[in-house]
Design a protein around this motif. Structure first.
Motif, PDB file in Angstrom:
ATOM      1  N   ASN A 176       3.573  -3.921   7.297  1.00  0.00           N
ATOM      2  CA  ASN A 176       2.928  -3.590   8.576  1.00  0.00           C
ATOM      3  C   ASN A 176       1.445  -3.291   8.390  1.00  0.00           C
ATOM      4  O   ASN A 176       0.628  -3.603   9.265  1.00  0.00           O
ATOM      5  N   ARG A 177       1.110  -2.682   7.279  1.00  0.00           N
ATOM      6  CA  ARG A 177      -0.297  -2.338   7.033  1.00  0.00           C
ATOM      7  C   ARG A 177      -1.116  -3.573   6.651  1.00  0.00           C
ATOM      8  O   ARG A 177      -2.234  -3.742   7.126  1.00  0.00           O
ATOM      9  N   ARG A 178      -0.552  -4.435   5.831  1.00  0.00           N
ATOM     10  CA  ARG A 178      -1.324  -5.566   5.318  1.00  0.00           C
ATOM     11  C   ARG A 178      -1.280  -6.799   6.224  1.00  0.00           C
ATOM     12  O   ARG A 178      -2.248  -7.549   6.294  1.00  0.00           O
ATOM     13  N   TYR A 179      -0.149  -7.030   6.901  1.00  0.00           N
ATOM     14  CA  TYR A 179       0.017  -8.286   7.632  1.00  0.00           C
ATOM     15  C   TYR A 179       0.810  -8.038   8.916  1.00  0.00           C
ATOM     16  O   TYR A 179       1.961  -8.458   9.045  1.00  0.00           O
ATOM     17  N   PRO A 180       0.238  -7.339   9.892  1.00  0.00           N
ATOM     18  CA  PRO A 180       0.982  -7.022  11.122  1.00  0.00           C
ATOM     19  C   PRO A 180       1.371  -8.291  11.876  1.00  0.00           C
ATOM     20  O   PRO A 180       0.631  -9.264  11.913  1.00  0.00           O
ATOM     21  N   GLY A 181       2.569  -8.254  12.450  1.00  0.00           N
ATOM     22  CA  GLY A 181       3.068  -9.407  13.185  1.00  0.00           C
ATOM     23  C   GLY A 181       3.913 -10.350  12.369  1.00  0.00           C
ATOM     24  O   GLY A 181       4.440 -11.323  12.903  1.00  0.00           O
ATOM     25  N   LEU A 182       4.077 -10.080  11.072  1.00  0.00           N
ATOM     26  CA  LEU A 182       4.883 -10.942  10.216  1.00  0.00           C
ATOM     27  C   LEU A 182       6.358 -10.814  10.588  1.00  0.00           C
ATOM     28  O   LEU A 182       6.860  -9.720  10.821  1.00  0.00           O
ATOM     29  N   ARG A 183       7.067 -11.949  10.620  1.00  0.00           N
ATOM     30  CA  ARG A 183       8.505 -11.911  10.891  1.00  0.00           C
ATOM     31  C   ARG A 183       9.237 -11.631   9.586  1.00  0.00           C
ATOM     32  O   ARG A 183       9.074 -12.339   8.591  1.00  0.00           O
ATOM     33  N   VAL A 184      10.062 -10.581   9.595  1.00  0.00           N
ATOM     34  CA  VAL A 184      10.799 -10.154   8.405  1.00  0.00           C
ATOM     35  C   VAL A 184      12.287 -10.203   8.716  1.00  0.00           C
ATOM     36  O   VAL A 184      12.762  -9.559   9.653  1.00  0.00           O
ATOM     37  N   ARG A 277       2.324  -8.496  -3.023  1.00  0.00           N
ATOM     38  CA  ARG A 277       2.165  -9.843  -3.566  1.00  0.00           C
ATOM     39  C   ARG A 277       2.577 -10.921  -2.575  1.00  0.00           C
ATOM     40  O   ARG A 277       2.023 -12.024  -2.573  1.00  0.00           O
ATOM     41  N   VAL A 278       3.524 -10.618  -1.693  1.00  0.00           N
ATOM     42  CA  VAL A 278       4.079 -11.654  -0.830  1.00  0.00           C
ATOM     43  C   VAL A 278       3.138 -12.016   0.317  1.00  0.00           C
ATOM     44  O   VAL A 278       3.185 -13.141   0.824  1.00  0.00           O
ATOM     45  N   VAL A 279       2.266 -11.076   0.763  1.00  0.00           N
ATOM     46  CA  VAL A 279       1.352 -11.378   1.866  1.00  0.00           C
ATOM     47  C   VAL A 279      -0.050 -10.877   1.520  1.00  0.00           C
ATOM     48  O   VAL A 279      -0.199  -9.896   0.792  1.00  0.00           O
ATOM     49  N   PRO A 280      -1.083 -11.534   2.036  1.00  0.00           N
ATOM     50  CA  PRO A 280      -2.447 -11.039   1.826  1.00  0.00           C
ATOM     51  C   PRO A 280      -2.754  -9.876   2.771  1.00  0.00           C
ATOM     52  O   PRO A 280      -1.998  -9.601   3.705  1.00  0.00           O
ATOM     53  N   ASP A 281      -3.860  -9.218   2.530  1.00  0.00           N
ATOM     54  CA  ASP A 281      -4.322  -8.123   3.379  1.00  0.00           C
ATOM     55  C   ASP A 281      -5.321  -8.697   4.382  1.00  0.00           C
ATOM     56  O   ASP A 281      -6.420  -9.134   4.009  1.00  0.00           O
ATOM     57  N   LEU A 282      -4.938  -8.728   5.669  1.00  0.00           N
ATOM     58  CA  LEU A 282      -5.804  -9.330   6.686  1.00  0.00           C
ATOM     59  C   LEU A 282      -7.135  -8.590   6.806  1.00  0.00           C
ATOM     60  O   LEU A 282      -8.186  -9.209   7.023  1.00  0.00           O
ATOM     61  N   GLU A 284      -8.672  -7.123   4.402  1.00  0.00           N
ATOM     62  CA  GLU A 284      -9.472  -7.529   3.249  1.00  0.00           C
ATOM     63  C   GLU A 284     -10.032  -8.936   3.448  1.00  0.00           C
ATOM     64  O   GLU A 284     -11.185  -9.221   3.082  1.00  0.00           O
ATOM     65  N   LEU A 285      -9.225  -9.849   4.037  1.00  0.00           N
ATOM     66  CA  LEU A 285      -9.729 -11.189   4.318  1.00  0.00           C
ATOM     67  C   LEU A 285     -10.902 -11.140   5.297  1.00  0.00           C
ATOM     68  O   LEU A 285     -11.890 -11.869   5.138  1.00  0.00           O
ATOM     69  N   HIS A 286     -10.794 -10.306   6.322  1.00  0.00           N
ATOM     70  CA  HIS A 286     -11.882 -10.164   7.289  1.00  0.00           C
ATOM     71  C   HIS A 286     -13.135  -9.601   6.618  1.00  0.00           C
ATOM     72  O   HIS A 286     -14.259 -10.054   6.875  1.00  0.00           O
ATOM     73  N   ARG A 287     -12.921  -8.618   5.730  1.00  0.00           N
ATOM     74  CA  ARG A 287     -14.063  -8.041   5.019  1.00  0.00           C
ATOM     75  C   ARG A 287     -14.720  -9.083   4.113  1.00  0.00           C
ATOM     76  O   ARG A 287     -15.958  -9.180   4.045  1.00  0.00           O
ATOM     77  N   GLN A 352     -19.869 -20.105   9.915  1.00  0.00           N
ATOM     78  CA  GLN A 352     -19.433 -18.721   9.740  1.00  0.00           C
ATOM     79  C   GLN A 352     -18.947 -18.130  11.056  1.00  0.00           C
ATOM     80  O   GLN A 352     -17.961 -17.380  11.084  1.00  0.00           O
ATOM     81  N   HIS A 353     -19.622 -18.492  12.143  1.00  0.00           N
ATOM     82  CA  HIS A 353     -19.195 -17.982  13.450  1.00  0.00           C
ATOM     83  C   HIS A 353     -17.810 -18.527  13.806  1.00  0.00           C
ATOM     84  O   HIS A 353     -16.950 -17.792  14.329  1.00  0.00           O
ATOM     85  N   GLN A 354     -17.571 -19.807  13.517  1.00  0.00           N
ATOM     86  CA  GLN A 354     -16.266 -20.389  13.795  1.00  0.00           C
ATOM     87  C   GLN A 354     -15.172 -19.725  12.958  1.00  0.00           C
ATOM     88  O   GLN A 354     -14.071 -19.445  13.447  1.00  0.00           O
ATOM     89  N   GLN A 355     -15.482 -19.480  11.669  1.00  0.00           N
ATOM     90  CA  GLN A 355     -14.488 -18.829  10.794  1.00  0.00           C
ATOM     91  C   GLN A 355     -14.189 -17.415  11.278  1.00  0.00           C
ATOM     92  O   GLN A 355     -13.031 -16.990  11.314  1.00  0.00           O
TER      93      GLN A 355
END
Length: 418
Positions: A176-184, A277-282, A284-287, A352-355
């Motif tokens: 929930n902290r790293r990848y909210p909205g993931l189906r588990v 390990r199973v999911v990235p940190d969103l 952190e990706l945004h940062r 960069q704006h599109q990303q």
């Protein structure tokens, strides 16, 4: 006193013929030794028993007797001096041990004994031996060769664990902290006790039959070595190795090691580490995206500053020589270079704006509130737990969460999906 029997009569009574072998005492011992030495079962075997005597000779050899507590049978053994010096512990009378060696004949008194090469305490030592033997056999079969790549951004994962285990709670909080909205998808299983291996295998098979999960996480929190024994069971190891999707294990603590970890595609030290390990940190990706954008802007500004400095230097040089045509040509080239740099800057800034916009849209799509605003609703029971199945008795009170408020309803009847 009886008269002596004549030699001819004695030979007749003994029935000495060419078909009956005639051996010396040493010949009998040698023959028995050759029989035992050629037996593949006795030439190298493990024996367990209780130490009933243990003595060390002057030359450093260790002589001991192993006794079967149930039958009372005894087996003499010897550990030669060069092997005795390598023992990890010294056996004591009354101790249960397991020994590796070869059974043979001691010709001096025509008794059989065991020449011992290795000696271990029974119990933990025996379990460790069986663990290593099973590990070697499964490795030889290729069950530890899984190295499949894990999905970078999975949309659906499955977890096999106990619903009451602390590790399952750690996994939920981490996801929930790293990848909210993931189906588990949660496939419950017993992770301790005699019934645990079969329960874990069935849980893995449920995930495979469902077919939605992109990766499977098998987890259990820490515990004693006997609590983790189910993850050394051959049935569990084979189920993990033969699973059609990649498997990540998060079993025990960092010091723990199970055969399930060897069979998995990736083995983490803890359930939390497996979830990381199973999911990235969103976030952190945004940062990282913001850092890359700022780095690109800084480099473009530096390039513009260098170009401006070069322009100033060129203008100063041309001011000294006054060649009108050269000045105009240089100015034209600088103008073109400036335009290219500006276009490149705008292009990079646009990318960069599109990303950044794509990341923002992805985060908004995963926002539960946004899902509610699209017309969806969350149904909870009176305890606040989400309701995912229509199997509710009539009269059950529910709370329906909408985008703009809540509704309290009561179940009157249910309809099964046709």
């Amino acid at each position: 006193m009886r008269d002596p029997v004549p030699l001819e009569a004695a030979l007749a009574l003994a029935d000495l013929t060419d078909e009956v072998p005639l051996l010396s005492v040493g010949g009998v011992s040698g023959y028995l030794q050759s029989l035992l030495g050629g037996d593949p079962y006795l030439v190298r075997l493990w024996v367990t028993g209780e130490v009933s005597s243990c003595n060390r000779s002057r030359n450093g050899h260790l002589f001991l007797t192993l006794t079967d507590p149930e039958t009372g049978d005894a087996l003499s053994g010897v550990i030669w001096q060069n092997q005795a010096a390598k023992l990890s512990f010294w056996p004591e009378v009354g101790q249960q041990v397991i020994v590796l060696g070869q059974v043979g004949i001691y010709s001096r008194n025509s008794t059989y004994r065991m020449v011992i090469w290795q000696l271990l305490p029974a119990g933990a030592g025996l379990l460790a031996l069986r663990f290593q033997q099973l590990k070697a056999r499964l490795r030889a079969e290729g069950l530890f060769d899984n190295q499949r790549p894990l999905p970078a951004h999975p949309q659906c994962i499955a977890v096999v664990s106990s619903p009451h285990a602390a590790g399952w709670g750690d996994i939920q909080r981490t996801l929930n902290r790293r990848y909210p909205g993931l189906r588990v998808l949660f496939s419950p299983a017993q992770v301790q006790g005699e019934a645990a291996p079969e329960s874990i295998v069935r849980a893995i098979q449920r995930v495979e039959r469902d077919g939605r999960a992109e990766v499977l996480l098998v987890a259990r929190g820490g515990g004693a070595s006997e609590d983790l024994a189910c993850f050394n069971d051959e049935r569990v190891v084979r189920a993990i190795a033969e699973c059609r999707i990649p498997v990540i294990t998060g079993i025990g603590h960092q010091r723990d090691e199970t055969l399930a970890d060897y069979a998995a595609d990736y083995a983490a030290h803890t359930p939390t580490a497996a979830a990381e390990r199973v999911v990235p940190d969103l976030e952190e990706l945004h940062r990282q995206g913001s850092q890359l954008r700022q780095t690109l802007i800084n480099r473009i500004n530096q390039a513009l500053q260098r170009a401006q400095h070069q322009l100033n230097h060129t203008q100063q040089h041309l001011a000294l020589v006054h060649p009108e045509r050269l000045i105009q040509a240089a100015q034209d080239r600088l103008t073109q270079q400036r335009q290219r740099l500006i276009q490149a800057m705008r292009h990079h800034l646009h990318q960069q704006h599109q990303q950044q916009q794509a990341l923002r849209d992805h985060l908004q799509a995963l926002d539960p509130e946004a899902v509610l605003r699209r017309g969806y609703a969350l149904v909870r029971d009176e305890q606040g737990s989400l309701v995912r199945t229509p199997h509710l008795p009539p009269g059950t009170r529910l709370v329906i969460q909408l985008a703009s408020g809540h509704l309290r309803v009561q179940v009157e009847e249910k309809e099964e999906k046709k």
